[in-house]
Design a protein around this motif. Structure first.
Motif, short mmCIF file in Angstrom:
data_model
loop_
_atom_site.label_atom_id
_atom_site.label_comp_id
_atom_site.label_asym_id
_atom_site.label_seq_id
_atom_site.Cartn_x
_atom_site.Cartn_y
_atom_site.Cartn_z
N ALA A 134 -0.14 17.00 -11.72
CA ALA A 134 0.58 15.79 -12.28
C ALA A 134 -0.47 14.60 -12.07
O ALA A 134 -0.48 13.65 -12.70
CB ALA A 134 2.02 15.53 -11.83
N THR A 135 -1.03 14.36 -10.73
CA THR A 135 -1.83 13.29 -10.43
C THR A 135 -3.05 13.12 -11.40
O THR A 135 -3.44 12.15 -12.09
CB THR A 135 -2.12 13.25 -8.90
N ILE A 136 -3.56 14.45 -11.37
CA ILE A 136 -4.69 14.51 -12.67
C ILE A 136 -4.53 14.10 -13.81
O ILE A 136 -5.21 13.56 -14.61
CB ILE A 136 -5.35 16.20 -12.53
N VAL A 137 -3.47 14.68 -14.32
CA VAL A 137 -2.94 14.45 -15.73
C VAL A 137 -2.49 13.04 -15.98
O VAL A 137 -2.99 12.47 -16.79
CB VAL A 137 -1.64 15.25 -16.07
N TRP A 138 -1.96 12.45 -14.70
CA TRP A 138 -1.44 10.81 -14.92
C TRP A 138 -2.72 10.03 -14.90
O TRP A 138 -2.95 9.17 -15.68
CB TRP A 138 -0.73 10.72 -13.70
N LEU A 139 -3.88 10.53 -14.10
CA LEU A 139 -4.94 9.62 -14.01
C LEU A 139 -5.74 9.52 -15.41
O LEU A 139 -6.34 8.84 -15.92
CB LEU A 139 -6.24 10.04 -13.04
N ILE A 144 5.71 3.42 -6.79
CA ILE A 144 5.26 2.40 -6.13
C ILE A 144 3.81 2.40 -5.99
O ILE A 144 3.03 1.53 -6.35
CB ILE A 144 6.11 1.98 -4.88
N PRO A 145 3.43 3.64 -5.21
CA PRO A 145 2.05 3.78 -5.37
C PRO A 145 1.70 4.40 -6.83
O PRO A 145 2.09 5.49 -6.82
CB PRO A 145 1.72 4.96 -4.24
N VAL A 146 0.89 3.75 -7.34
CA VAL A 146 0.54 3.92 -8.91
C VAL A 146 -0.01 5.37 -9.21
O VAL A 146 0.45 5.89 -10.01
CB VAL A 146 -0.14 3.01 -9.60
N PHE A 147 -0.51 5.83 -8.35
CA PHE A 147 -1.17 7.20 -8.53
C PHE A 147 -0.37 8.23 -8.42
O PHE A 147 -0.74 9.43 -8.86
CB PHE A 147 -2.55 7.38 -7.55
N THR A 148 0.89 8.16 -7.84
CA THR A 148 2.00 8.90 -7.87
C THR A 148 2.83 9.09 -8.97
O THR A 148 3.78 9.95 -8.99
CB THR A 148 2.76 8.96 -6.53
N VAL A 149 2.74 8.33 -10.03
CA VAL A 149 3.45 8.20 -11.18
C VAL A 149 3.77 9.63 -11.77
O VAL A 149 4.88 10.24 -12.34
CB VAL A 149 3.14 7.24 -12.23
N TRP A 207 12.38 16.19 -4.83
CA TRP A 207 11.44 16.27 -4.05
C TRP A 207 10.64 17.60 -4.15
O TRP A 207 9.18 17.65 -3.77
CB TRP A 207 11.69 15.96 -2.60
N THR A 208 11.19 18.69 -4.50
CA THR A 208 10.39 19.72 -4.61
C THR A 208 9.55 19.75 -5.92
O THR A 208 8.31 20.25 -5.90
CB THR A 208 11.48 21.07 -4.62
N GLY A 209 10.25 19.40 -7.03
CA GLY A 209 9.45 18.97 -8.04
C GLY A 209 8.22 17.99 -8.01
O GLY A 209 7.09 18.23 -8.43
N PHE A 210 8.42 17.03 -7.21
CA PHE A 210 7.52 16.13 -6.86
C PHE A 210 6.23 16.66 -5.76
O PHE A 210 5.09 16.59 -6.30
CB PHE A 210 8.10 14.92 -5.75
N LYS A 211 6.65 17.48 -4.90
CA LYS A 211 5.25 17.92 -4.11
C LYS A 211 4.97 18.99 -4.76
O LYS A 211 3.54 19.35 -4.69
CB LYS A 211 6.28 18.58 -2.82
N LEU A 240 16.62 6.18 -9.43
CA LEU A 240 16.25 5.14 -8.27
C LEU A 240 15.01 5.65 -7.54
O LEU A 240 13.99 5.27 -7.14
CB LEU A 240 17.27 4.84 -7.56
N LEU A 241 15.00 7.19 -7.31
CA LEU A 241 14.07 8.18 -6.53
C LEU A 241 12.68 8.04 -7.64
O LEU A 241 11.69 7.70 -6.96
CB LEU A 241 14.47 9.52 -6.60
N PHE A 242 12.79 7.83 -8.84
CA PHE A 242 11.67 7.74 -9.76
C PHE A 242 11.08 6.72 -9.63
O PHE A 242 9.65 6.51 -9.34
CB PHE A 242 12.09 7.92 -11.13
#
Length: 222
Positions: free
Chosen positions: A75-80, A33-38, A65-69, A26-28
């Protein structure tokens, strides 16, 4: 009856693990929701699953949230980059199926599949490395490439687990819709958990005293 509710009871442990994965899932989904944060969401989920499989559980919310931040930038660069590659392969596929025919079409399709496998082979190691280790992105890509090449039996399994949610709708949209409740409740976290179970031996090798000593010596030489 006391033994039934004991934390050592396998059934209780299984239910607890399932609950952890459902919360993580659910957190994932919320973070996507903002696609760039996938990309960061994948790393947050991976951080939780890594902790579960290695027995280092410190609270789902904190770990996620530690892993996210901590991985947001890389991760955003890789995802893009993943989105760009996926869009390019999609355009390539449309070009092959609508313009070319015969043997040439088959050859180009094989080339496209080969390129897709290479890209996936990097990605399946890249996000776990970003989530678990502090390093610059170039070194993460280098290490992911080394693992993809040297773990020839493991890499295809990781690719399958990673690609299932994306390939299933292409193969059968009806099957994907029928299993939608699974994906919403626990599916993505479950596949991430299975992936990290497969990666656990690699974590042990990378975090062994001898490997850490070699990494330290290489860093000093550089």
């Amino acid at each position: 009856m006391k033994n039934f509710f004991s934390l050592d009871n396998p059934l209780v442990q299984l239910l607890s693990r399932a609950c952890d994965l459902m919360i993580t899932n659910l957190l994932f989904l919320f973070s996507c929701i903002p696609v760039f944060t996938v990309g960061a969401a994948i790393c947050g989920m991976t951080k939780v699953c890594q902790a579960i499989v290695t027995g280092d559980e410190r609270g789902i919310w904190h770990l996620y949230w530690t892993g996210f931040k901590n991985s947001l930038k890389q991760a955003t660069i890789v995802w893009l980059c993943v989105l760009v590659v996926a869009a390019s392969l999609g355009c390539y596929w449309l070009l092959i199926t609508n313009v070319f025919t015969g043997v040439l079409s088959t050859v180009l399709l094989v080339v496209m599949i080969f390129l897709a496998v290479i890209a996936l082979g990097l990605v399946v190691y890249l996000f776990p490395l970003i989530a678990r280790y502090e390093n610059n992105l170039r070194e993460h890509v280098r290490n992911a490439g080394i693992l993809a090449i040297t773990r020839l039996l493991l890499t295809p399994l990781l690719i399958i687990f990673t690609a299932v949610p994306f390939i299933l709708p292409l193969i059968s949209l009806e099957a994907f819709l029928r299993t939608m409740i699974f994906w919403v409740v626990i599916g993505f976290a479950f596949l991430c958990y299975m992936t990290n179970l497969l990666l656990r031996p690699i974590y042990k090798v990378l975090e062994s005293p001898s490997m850490q000593k070699n990494n330290k010596e290489n860093a000093e030489e550089e």
